[in-house]
Design an enzyme around this catalytic site. Sequence first.
Site, PDB file in Angstrom:
ATOM      1  CG  HIS A  72      -2.125  -0.862   1.083  1.00 29.77           C
ATOM      2  ND1 HIS A  72      -3.307  -0.635   1.729  1.00 29.77           N
ATOM      3  CD2 HIS A  72      -2.322  -1.986   0.343  1.00 29.77           C
ATOM      4  CE1 HIS A  72      -4.193  -1.560   1.394  1.00 29.77           C
ATOM      5  NE2 HIS A  72      -3.618  -2.403   0.563  1.00 29.77           N
ATOM      6  CE1 TYR A 200      -5.127   3.539   9.362  1.00 26.84           C
ATOM      7  CE2 TYR A 200      -5.562   3.047  11.656  1.00 26.84           C
ATOM      8  CZ  TYR A 200      -4.862   2.825  10.499  1.00 26.84           C
ATOM      9  OH  TYR A 200      -3.854   1.878  10.487  1.00 26.84           O
ATOM     10  N   PRO A 292      -3.864  -0.486  18.894  1.00 30.48           N
ATOM     11  CG  PRO A 292      -5.537  -2.008  18.369  1.00 30.48           C
ATOM     12  CD  PRO A 292      -4.926  -1.276  19.501  1.00 30.48           C
ATOM     13  CE  LYS A 296       3.891   2.804  13.653  1.00 29.31           C
ATOM     14  NZ  LYS A 296       4.202   2.227  12.352  1.00 29.31           N
ATOM     15  CE1 TYR A 384      -0.152   2.791   7.609  1.00 27.91           C
ATOM     16  CE2 TYR A 384      -1.070   3.417   9.734  1.00 27.91           C
ATOM     17  CZ  TYR A 384      -1.110   2.646   8.595  1.00 27.91           C
ATOM     18  OH  TYR A 384      -2.112   1.702   8.434  1.00 27.91           O
TER      19      TYR A 384
HETATM   20  P1  FAS Z   1       2.110 -12.460  21.295  1.00 27.67           P
HETATM   21  O1  FAS Z   1       1.139 -12.151  22.400  1.00 27.67           O
HETATM   22  O2  FAS Z   1       1.632 -12.462  19.885  1.00 27.67           O
HETATM   23  O3  FAS Z   1       2.760 -13.893  21.535  1.00 27.67           O
HETATM   24  C1  FAS Z   1       3.112 -14.311  22.838  1.00 27.67           C
HETATM   25  C2  FAS Z   1       3.115 -15.828  22.840  1.00 27.67           C
HETATM   26  O4  FAS Z   1       3.538 -16.253  24.145  1.00 27.67           O
HETATM   27  C3  FAS Z   1       1.717 -16.416  22.608  1.00 27.67           C
HETATM   28  O5  FAS Z   1       1.758 -17.405  21.623  1.00 27.67           O
HETATM   29  C4  FAS Z   1       1.338 -16.981  23.970  1.00 27.67           C
HETATM   30  O6  FAS Z   1       0.531 -18.136  23.888  1.00 27.67           O
HETATM   31  C5  FAS Z   1       2.706 -17.313  24.557  1.00 27.67           C
HETATM   32  N1  FAS Z   1       2.687 -17.369  26.017  1.00 27.67           N
HETATM   33  C6  FAS Z   1       1.997 -16.594  26.880  1.00 27.67           C
HETATM   34  N2  FAS Z   1       2.183 -17.028  28.141  1.00 27.67           N
HETATM   35  C7  FAS Z   1       3.016 -18.113  28.069  1.00 27.67           C
HETATM   36  C8  FAS Z   1       3.567 -18.996  29.014  1.00 27.67           C
HETATM   37  N3  FAS Z   1       3.277 -18.898  30.316  1.00 27.67           N
HETATM   38  N4  FAS Z   1       4.395 -19.978  28.590  1.00 27.67           N
HETATM   39  C9  FAS Z   1       4.687 -20.111  27.262  1.00 27.67           C
HETATM   40  N5  FAS Z   1       4.164 -19.309  26.293  1.00 27.67           N
HETATM   41  C10 FAS Z   1       3.347 -18.321  26.711  1.00 27.67           C
HETATM   42  N6  FAS Z   1      -0.972  -5.174  16.510  1.00 27.67           N
HETATM   43  C11 FAS Z   1      -1.012  -4.489  15.358  1.00 27.67           C
HETATM   44  O7  FAS Z   1       0.023  -4.016  14.900  1.00 27.67           O
HETATM   45  N7  FAS Z   1      -2.215  -4.321  14.707  1.00 27.67           N
HETATM   46  C12 FAS Z   1      -3.385  -4.864  15.191  1.00 27.67           C
HETATM   47  O8  FAS Z   1      -4.436  -4.716  14.593  1.00 27.67           O
HETATM   48  C13 FAS Z   1      -3.378  -5.593  16.380  1.00 27.67           C
HETATM   49  N8  FAS Z   1      -4.519  -6.183  16.872  1.00 27.67           N
HETATM   50  C14 FAS Z   1      -4.465  -6.886  18.055  1.00 27.67           C
HETATM   51  C15 FAS Z   1      -5.612  -7.503  18.601  1.00 27.67           C
HETATM   52  C16 FAS Z   1      -5.540  -8.222  19.808  1.00 27.67           C
HETATM   53  C17 FAS Z   1      -6.784  -8.865  20.378  1.00 27.67           C
HETATM   54  C18 FAS Z   1      -4.316  -8.312  20.495  1.00 27.67           C
HETATM   55  C19 FAS Z   1      -4.230  -9.050  21.830  1.00 27.67           C
HETATM   56  C20 FAS Z   1      -3.175  -7.721  19.964  1.00 27.67           C
HETATM   57  C21 FAS Z   1      -3.247  -7.014  18.742  1.00 27.67           C
HETATM   58  N9  FAS Z   1      -2.111  -6.420  18.163  1.00 27.67           N
HETATM   59  C22 FAS Z   1      -2.136  -5.722  17.006  1.00 27.67           C
HETATM   60  C23 FAS Z   1      -0.855  -6.528  18.789  1.00 27.67           C
HETATM   61  C24 FAS Z   1      -0.282  -7.886  18.428  1.00 27.67           C
HETATM   62  O9  FAS Z   1      -0.294  -8.037  17.055  1.00 27.67           O
HETATM   63  C25 FAS Z   1       1.053  -7.972  19.087  1.00 27.67           C
HETATM   64  O10 FAS Z   1       1.784  -6.753  18.984  1.00 27.67           O
HETATM   65  C26 FAS Z   1       1.893  -9.097  18.572  1.00 27.67           C
HETATM   66  O11 FAS Z   1       1.134 -10.274  18.666  1.00 27.67           O
HETATM   67  C27 FAS Z   1       3.159  -9.127  19.422  1.00 27.67           C
HETATM   68  O12 FAS Z   1       3.787 -10.322  19.228  1.00 27.67           O
HETATM   69  P2  FAS Z   1       4.493 -11.076  20.458  1.00 27.67           P
HETATM   70  O13 FAS Z   1       5.319 -10.097  21.193  1.00 27.67           O
HETATM   71  O14 FAS Z   1       5.101 -12.277  19.873  1.00 27.67           O
HETATM   72  O15 FAS Z   1       3.321 -11.439  21.475  1.00 27.67           O
HETATM   73  C1  PHB Z   2      -5.939  -4.792  10.821  1.00 27.92           C
HETATM   74  O1  PHB Z   2      -6.051  -4.958   9.597  1.00 27.92           O
HETATM   75  O2  PHB Z   2      -6.259  -5.667  11.650  1.00 27.92           O
HETATM   76  C2  PHB Z   2      -5.408  -3.467  11.321  1.00 27.92           C
HETATM   77  C3  PHB Z   2      -4.815  -2.595  10.433  1.00 27.92           C
HETATM   78  C4  PHB Z   2      -4.307  -1.387  10.898  1.00 27.92           C
HETATM   79  C5  PHB Z   2      -4.423  -1.064  12.227  1.00 27.92           C
HETATM   80  C6  PHB Z   2      -5.024  -1.944  13.133  1.00 27.92           C
HETATM   81  C7  PHB Z   2      -5.528  -3.153  12.666  1.00 27.92           C
HETATM   82  O3  PHB Z   2      -3.937   0.134  12.679  1.00 27.92           O
END
Ligand code: FAS
Ligand code: PHB
Length: 389
Positions: A72, A200, A292, A296, A384
């Site tokens: 994009h 957005y 989100p 980032k 961004y």
């Molecule tokens: P993660 O949380 O992805 O991974 C951590 C891992 O550790 C998981 O697999 C978990 O099961 C494991 N773990 C936890 N406890 C443990 C234990 N006791 N023992 C062993 N393993 C364990 N970011 C964006 O940029 N855009 C978005 O739109 C966006 N939407 C999101 C929506 C939700 C609901 C959430 C919760 C997050 C969102 N995020 C978004 C942020 C998300 O993408 C995170 O930044 C990203 O998953 C970070 O990756 P990790 O640091 O690997 O953490």
């Molecule tokens: C998504 O596609 O899930 C998304 C994209 C941009 C954002 C947050 C979520 O800032």
Amino acid sequence: MKCDVAIVGAGPAGLLLGHLLRQAGIDAVIVERQSAEYVLSRIRAGVLERTTTDLMVQLGLDTRMLAEGQLHSGFNLADGERLIRIDIEDLTGSQVMVYGQSEVTRDLIDAAPERGLEVVWEAKDVALHDIESAAPSVSFEQNGKTQTLTAKYIAGCDGFHGPSRRAIPEGIGREHERVYPFGWLGILADVPPCHEELIYANHANGFALASMRSNTRSRYYIQVPLDTDLAQWPDERLWDELAVRLGPDAAAHMTRGPAIEKSVAPLRSYVFEPMRHGNLFIAGDAGHIVPPTGAKGLNLAASDVTYLSKALIARFKQNDETGLEGYAAKALARVWKSERFSWYLTNLMHRFPDHGTFERQMQLAELDYIANSRAAQISIAENYVGLPL
Ligand code: FAS
Ligand code: PHB
């Protein structure tokens, strides 16, 4: 069990770090409490900075991303009246990649066996031990047997609710947090996107985001109160509200369809310092959370892992510890700037319960300023696409 680096967590941070270390011939083992299917089922991020895509290219795991992802050159802010396009390619020379986090983790998980990256799935009662010693370890139970993985270093990549941060002794860690008084209700549907780029929107009713996973799969969000009950939001009501908040043009091009996933996520800004204690290094959501709004979260995990992998490789290959000594400060410097941008965009684009007409006018004035100022657009665009590493 012994290895060079024990990684807790098989999300993007843990998987990217594990692959980067294995690629350099360093023995890393990941311990994950969930199954691979569970990790892959989580619908999360959608937009990748160059920070993240460069790692997939470096690992030679970019084939599917380049074939199925969408590059994009811009995104849009909307104020209920018009779309304000931020032409990120013209303003910064960079683009972003629209490719779901689940696809990134699928590519990393699928490649792990052939690259000798061991992942212990469904590990129970994971605990960290002796993180201040030269032989820290991770204990866990698998198939009813308690096992101990001893390493030279532990990487805590276990997300916001994992045990790594809590393994740091009381009184050492400092937390900084802002919990927002609303959440995001997200819907995934197999319908074509309403616009070719992300929108957005800050509407009088609240925030909305139109995103996508492909030309046939859309991802939408609306701001909702924290105590929202999903039962109050049947698909029809959600589509109606999205059409209002995203504006007439997006509404005219919106295709409705059944939700294949619908969930509410809370929003918070959170930073834990230090991101290193003894021989434990924290990376990704284990150390910081961003709302989100600025896309980032996943990308910050990638920048932490870029710094940490380089530092660990220098340590094992040249016995050079300067990268490890400087990791926490370097990672946090970028974390705080991304926290600022995510906080700024969240405050600009959401309706806050304690806002009056003045605050609303401030938001509309800021959006009008952005619409008419190249300098303002450059600032938003460079944040961004991702600040330099
Ligand atoms: P993660 O949380 O992805 O991974 C951590 C891992 O550790 C998981 O697999 C978990 O099961 C494991 N773990 C936890 N406890 C443990 C234990 N006791 N023992 C062993 N393993 C364990 N970011 C964006 O940029 N855009 C978005 O739109 C966006 N939407 C999101 C929506 C939700 C609901 C959430 C919760 C997050 C969102 N995020 C978004 C942020 C998300 O993408 C995170 O930044 C990203 O998953 C970070 O990756 P990790 O640091 O690997 O953490
Ligand atoms: C998504 O596609 O899930 C998304 C994209 C941009 C954002 C947050 C979520 O800032």
